[in-house]
Design an enzyme around this catalytic site. Structure first.
Site, mmCIF file in Angstrom:
data_model
loop_
_atom_site.group_PDB
_atom_site.id
_atom_site.type_symbol
_atom_site.label_atom_id
_atom_site.label_comp_id
_atom_site.label_asym_id
_atom_site.label_seq_id
_atom_site.Cartn_x
_atom_site.Cartn_y
_atom_site.Cartn_z
ATOM 1 C CG ASP A 117 -10.451 -9.068 -7.296
ATOM 2 O OD1 ASP A 117 -10.138 -10.191 -6.895
ATOM 3 O OD2 ASP A 117 -9.636 -8.141 -7.431
ATOM 4 C CG HIS B 175 -8.540 -11.740 -10.743
ATOM 5 N ND1 HIS B 175 -7.340 -11.066 -10.772
ATOM 6 C CD2 HIS B 175 -8.990 -11.641 -9.461
ATOM 7 C CE1 HIS B 175 -7.067 -10.574 -9.580
ATOM 8 N NE2 HIS B 175 -8.059 -10.922 -8.761
ATOM 9 C CG HIS C 116 1.622 -9.149 -6.724
ATOM 10 N ND1 HIS C 116 1.210 -7.850 -6.983
ATOM 11 C CD2 HIS C 116 0.568 -9.941 -7.049
ATOM 12 C CE1 HIS C 116 -0.033 -7.875 -7.426
ATOM 13 N NE2 HIS C 116 -0.442 -9.132 -7.482
ATOM 14 C CG HIS D 65 -3.288 -5.977 -10.067
ATOM 15 N ND1 HIS D 65 -4.075 -5.727 -8.965
ATOM 16 C CD2 HIS D 65 -2.874 -7.255 -9.951
ATOM 17 C CE1 HIS D 65 -4.130 -6.806 -8.213
ATOM 18 N NE2 HIS D 65 -3.396 -7.749 -8.789
ATOM 19 C CG HIS E 195 -8.769 -13.781 -4.193
ATOM 20 N ND1 HIS E 195 -7.394 -13.760 -4.299
ATOM 21 C CD2 HIS E 195 -9.226 -13.102 -5.277
ATOM 22 C CE1 HIS E 195 -7.036 -13.091 -5.383
ATOM 23 N NE2 HIS E 195 -8.140 -12.675 -5.988
ATOM 24 C CG ASP F 109 -6.518 -14.323 -9.722
ATOM 25 O OD1 ASP F 109 -7.608 -14.869 -9.484
ATOM 26 O OD2 ASP F 109 -5.801 -13.828 -8.844
ATOM 27 C CE1 TYR G 84 -2.802 -6.474 -4.639
ATOM 28 C CE2 TYR G 84 -2.815 -5.899 -2.309
ATOM 29 C CZ TYR G 84 -2.894 -6.848 -3.316
ATOM 30 O OH TYR G 84 -3.056 -8.169 -2.991
ATOM 31 N NE ARG H 37 -3.817 -2.246 0.218
ATOM 32 C CZ ARG H 37 -4.733 -2.495 -0.708
ATOM 33 N NH1 ARG H 37 -4.851 -1.690 -1.749
ATOM 34 N NH2 ARG H 37 -5.521 -3.542 -0.603
ATOM 35 C CG HIS I 202 -2.193 -15.063 -8.852
ATOM 36 N ND1 HIS I 202 -2.345 -13.705 -9.064
ATOM 37 C CD2 HIS I 202 -0.896 -15.240 -8.507
ATOM 38 C CE1 HIS I 202 -1.192 -13.101 -8.862
ATOM 39 N NE2 HIS I 202 -0.295 -14.005 -8.522
ATOM 40 C CD GLU J 135 -3.247 -10.728 -10.693
ATOM 41 O OE1 GLU J 135 -4.197 -11.103 -9.979
ATOM 42 O OE2 GLU J 135 -2.200 -10.210 -10.238
ATOM 43 C CD GLU K 125 -2.763 -13.622 -5.564
ATOM 44 O OE1 GLU K 125 -1.894 -12.758 -5.715
ATOM 45 O OE2 GLU K 125 -3.802 -13.658 -6.265
#
Length: 282
Positions: A230, A185, A73, A113, A232, A182, A76, A43, A217, A148, A262
């Site tokens: 989205d 996703h 990764h 992403h 999970h 993913d 975000y 973040r 993923h 992704e 994830e």
């Protein structure tokens, strides 16, 4: 059977707070042989300094534990297609720095992403993503950068294979690019991997090419098919289900790829999911 089990690349997302060597030890303890990690605060923008001694120990452990690939990764907060120039600049500087850091563990994967265009439209957002990639990719880098597949919530880019293909086609150093699929996703986006896995993979091959698919993923889905939410879920507890995951991990086009959990789990929950999936692998 033992030989087959050793070929199955399965792991989960781990915290980078204790360094690369400890991540290798942790995934080995959990029963896996690969792992995903954030390159920096997911973040924020800070990145922990790389310790050469930690990297050296990590490489030794990889040989001992049979770890031959890991997946980094991006945070975000990286949004390469934002309409805000400072946000795009942050994305470019962050990815450029990450790719330099990745050369401490050469030959691995870096996933991000594509981003959200936020009212600019897909075409404009896509051009920004391509521009960034053409500026940060280096011909001599050993890392493969992965786009992704996205669920399609809001103004996300990457909800269709065609959107990803447009980005890949625009990147000059396309040999350094690939895709991370993913499961949550793509199911959310409207690709029915539960009832038509063969058809979805055939569509991926037609649009993008299965040679571009480098990682998976592996996540169940809290929401129904084509919901674009989205969210999970743990393996076997969502709308995709255990039987579909057995088909996914054993599919001839997927079985040799690395799989990364994830799911909403703590360490011991991941250990149980890793054991479950290893038991389903043939």
């Amino acid at each position: 059977m033992k030989r087959r089990q050793n070929m199955f690349k399965i792991g989960c997302h781990l915290s980078t707070s204790k360094g690369y060597a400890n991540m290798a030890k942790e995934i080995h303890r959990l029963g896996g042989n690969t792992f995903q990690f954030f390159t920096r605060n997911p973040r924020g923008g800070s990145a922990k300094a790389i310790d050469p001694a930690d990297i050296a120990e990590f490489h030794e452990l990889c040989g001992e534990y049979g770890i031959d690939v890991i997946l980094a990764h991006a945070p975000y907060t990286l949004n390469a297609c934002s309409k805000d120039e400072s946000t795009r600049d942050f994305a470019k500087r962050t990815m450029a720095d990450d790719l330099v850091r990745m050369e401490q563990t050469p030959g691995n994967l870096y996933n991000f992403h594509p981003g959200s265009h936020v009212s600019q439209g897909v075409e404009a957002g896509t051009e920004y993503i391509i521009q960034m990639l053409n500026e940060v990719l280096s011909e001599n880098q050993s890392t493969t950068v992965l786009l992704e597949t996205m669920a399609g919530k809001g103004s996300e880019i990457g909800r269709t294979f065609e959107e990803l293909k447009t980005i890949l086609d625009g990147v000059k150093l396309s040999s350094h690019m690939g895709v991370c699929l993913d499961t949550c996703h793509v199911y959310d986006a409207g690709y029915d991997i539960v009832n038509d896995l063969d058809g979805v993979l055939a569509e991926f091959d037609r649009v993008i090419g299965l040679d571009r698919l480098k990682a998976v993923h592996i996540n169940d889905d809290k929401n129904p098919f084509a919901s674009h939410k989205d969210r999970h879920e743990k393996i076997g507890e969502g709308s995709i289900g255990t039987e579909a995951f057995e088909r996914i991990i054993n599919h001839p086009s997927l079985r040799e790829l690395p799989f990364y959990l994830e799911t909403p789990n703590e360490a011991e929950g991941y250990a149980k999911e890793i054991a479950l999936l290893k038991g389903l692998y043939r």
